[in-house]
Design an enzyme around this catalytic site. Structure first.
Site, short mmCIF file in Angstrom:
data_model
loop_
_atom_site.label_atom_id
_atom_site.label_comp_id
_atom_site.label_asym_id
_atom_site.label_seq_id
_atom_site.Cartn_x
_atom_site.Cartn_y
_atom_site.Cartn_z
N HIS A 147 -60.40 -27.87 -39.95
CA HIS A 147 -59.42 -28.73 -40.17
C HIS A 147 -60.29 -30.00 -40.69
O HIS A 147 -59.78 -31.11 -41.05
CB HIS A 147 -58.49 -29.12 -39.36
CG HIS A 147 -56.98 -27.77 -38.77
ND1 HIS A 147 -56.48 -28.24 -37.99
CD2 HIS A 147 -57.09 -26.96 -39.47
CE1 HIS A 147 -55.90 -27.00 -37.83
NE2 HIS A 147 -55.76 -26.85 -38.93
N ALA B 154 -60.46 -26.76 -19.29
CA ALA B 154 -61.47 -25.79 -20.27
C ALA B 154 -62.87 -26.32 -19.81
O ALA B 154 -63.66 -25.35 -19.95
CB ALA B 154 -61.66 -26.32 -22.00
N SER C 180 -52.17 -25.38 -28.39
CA SER C 180 -51.30 -25.78 -28.09
C SER C 180 -50.27 -23.89 -29.05
O SER C 180 -49.37 -23.79 -29.06
CB SER C 180 -50.43 -26.82 -28.91
OG SER C 180 -50.24 -27.05 -29.79
N CYS D 277 -63.35 -40.36 -51.89
CA CYS D 277 -62.26 -40.88 -53.07
C CYS D 277 -60.73 -39.93 -53.25
O CYS D 277 -61.70 -38.75 -54.32
CB CYS D 277 -63.14 -41.42 -53.43
SG CYS D 277 -61.88 -41.80 -54.96
N GLY E 86 -57.27 -24.27 -25.20
CA GLY E 86 -57.31 -25.95 -25.22
C GLY E 86 -56.14 -26.31 -26.84
O GLY E 86 -55.93 -27.32 -27.31
P1 OAD Z 1 -52.73 -30.31 -29.50
O1 OAD Z 1 -52.25 -31.27 -29.20
O2 OAD Z 1 -51.43 -29.25 -30.00
O3 OAD Z 1 -52.60 -29.19 -27.98
C1 OAD Z 1 -53.47 -29.11 -27.15
C2 OAD Z 1 -52.97 -28.28 -26.28
O4 OAD Z 1 -54.66 -28.16 -25.43
C3 OAD Z 1 -52.00 -28.33 -24.87
O5 OAD Z 1 -51.65 -26.92 -25.05
C4 OAD Z 1 -52.66 -28.84 -23.62
O6 OAD Z 1 -51.35 -28.27 -22.67
C5 OAD Z 1 -53.86 -28.22 -24.07
N1 OAD Z 1 -55.05 -29.13 -23.34
C6 OAD Z 1 -54.24 -30.15 -22.60
N2 OAD Z 1 -56.20 -30.64 -22.31
C7 OAD Z 1 -56.21 -29.74 -21.50
C8 OAD Z 1 -57.45 -29.57 -20.94
N3 OAD Z 1 -58.38 -29.88 -20.06
N4 OAD Z 1 -58.31 -27.86 -20.66
C9 OAD Z 1 -57.45 -27.34 -21.69
N5 OAD Z 1 -56.12 -27.62 -22.16
C10 OAD Z 1 -55.25 -28.55 -22.01
O7 OAD Z 1 -53.59 -29.62 -30.40
P2 OAD Z 1 -54.19 -28.47 -31.34
O8 OAD Z 1 -53.84 -27.11 -30.69
O9 OAD Z 1 -55.84 -28.85 -31.67
O10 OAD Z 1 -53.90 -30.75 -37.30
O11 OAD Z 1 -53.20 -29.00 -32.71
C11 OAD Z 1 -53.25 -28.85 -33.69
C12 OAD Z 1 -53.48 -29.25 -34.74
O12 OAD Z 1 -52.34 -30.31 -34.92
C13 OAD Z 1 -54.52 -29.85 -35.40
O13 OAD Z 1 -55.66 -29.86 -35.45
C14 OAD Z 1 -54.41 -31.31 -35.81
C15 OAD Z 1 -52.71 -31.32 -35.35
O14 OAD Z 1 -51.80 -31.76 -36.27
C16 OAD Z 1 -54.59 -31.72 -38.33
O15 OAD Z 1 -55.36 -31.81 -37.94
C17 OAD Z 1 -54.14 -30.68 -39.50
ZN ZN Z 2 -63.82 -42.98 -56.71
#
Ligand code: OAD
Ligand code: ZN
Length: 249
Positions: A117, A230, A188, A125, A186
């Site tokens: 990502h 984690a 979702s 820009c 970690g």
């Molecule tokens: P999320 O915020 O959707 O999910 C975070 C996950 O981490 C959840 O399932 C929590 O239960 C879990 N969690 C929280 N604390 C934790 C810990 N200490 N140890 C283990 N697990 C833990 O984040 P992402 O799945 O990364 O995209 O989200 C995916 C994408 O959605 C991101 O990359 C971003 C966002 O929009 C873009 O920016 C394109």
């Molecule tokens: Zn420019």
């Protein structure tokens, strides 16, 4: 506690692929996108992380990223990030695929990282595509403008509706296809195409392990879900490998 089957798989593993999400950085103090601490000023990530939102309200979207960048500058990698650095040293073919844009894996010392990502610490820009890495998010109020052409500067991250960097994605798919063990850590596991990687691994016969504080959709398909932080669980993998070295009896 690691299961006997995971320890056995780890000892025999030639190839490991790890997919990380915001949860691995949560213990460093970086807010996740979803879940309890996930909301920023009541906006969902989908509402801010897209090109249309940026064009209609660049200051608001920039402010969200500047807020996240300020947090990232002040935090440090945690035991989860460090454990992945150690795991990389112990596995011949190790790929770390991350959805995180926070640079914490790199700062921890991981080498083979695929950033699906993008990276929030880079900006460019939207008109002339010139990169600008000198933006001081502490000083800045509102969106910066390109020094060359005056265009709006955006973070070098993938927004909803945008295509992931293709070469990076195809390397990630290849790593998921050839690994013996796949860890989903970690995340979702709902934002595609990243969320499809554990299923690619499953289709190719990998042992799929999820590490998360709570169950996700992937829990139904993964061989194991280890519930917990984690930063507590990943170091146990390294300990297990050191206690029972790879290929040893
Ligand atoms: P999320 O915020 O959707 O999910 C975070 C996950 O981490 C959840 O399932 C929590 O239960 C879990 N969690 C929280 N604390 C934790 C810990 N200490 N140890 C283990 N697990 C833990 O984040 P992402 O799945 O990364 O995209 O989200 C995916 C994408 O959605 C991101 O990359 C971003 C966002 O929009 C873009 O920016 C394109
Ligand atoms: Zn420019």
């Amino acid at each position: 506690m690691l299961s006997e089957s995971l320890i056995a798989k780890l000892r025999g593993a030639e190839s490991v692929c790890v997919l990380t999400g915001a949860g691995i950085s949560a213990e460093s103090g970086v807010p996740t996108f979803r879940g309890e601490d996930g909301l920023w000023k009541k906006f969902k990530p989908e509402e801010l992380a897209n090109f249309d939102a940026f064009i209609s309200n660049p200051d608001l979207v920039w402010e969200w990223y500047a807020y996240r960048r300020r947090i990232i500058q002040e935090v440090k990698p945690n035991p989860g990030h460090h454990a992945l650095v150690e795991l990389e040293k112990r596995i011949p073919d190790f790929t770390l695929v991350t959805q995180n844009v926070d640079n914490l894996h790199r700062r921890a010392g991981s080498n083979h990282i695929l950033e699906l990502h993008g990276n929030i610490e880079r900006s460019y820009c939207i008109d002339c595509r010139t990169f600008d890495s000198d933006i001081d998010v502490k000083e800045l109020k509102g969106v910066p403008r390109c020094k060359k052409c005056g265009g709006l500067i955006r973070p070098d991250v993938v927004w909803f509706g945008e295509i992931l960097p293709l070469a990076v994605l195809s390397e990630a798919v290849s790593a998921a296809s050839r690994c013996d063990i796949f860890f989903s850590v970690g995340t979702s596991a709902i934002v595609y195409p990243a969320a499809s990687l554990p299923y690619t691994a499953l289709e190719h016969g990998a042992y799929v392990v999820q590490i998360n504080r709570e169950h996700t959709d992937l829990s139904l398909s993964a061989h194991e879900t280890m519930l917990g932080k984690a930063g507590d669980i990943l170091p146990q993998l390294v300990e297990a490998l050191d206690k029972h070295p790879r290929g040893g009896v």
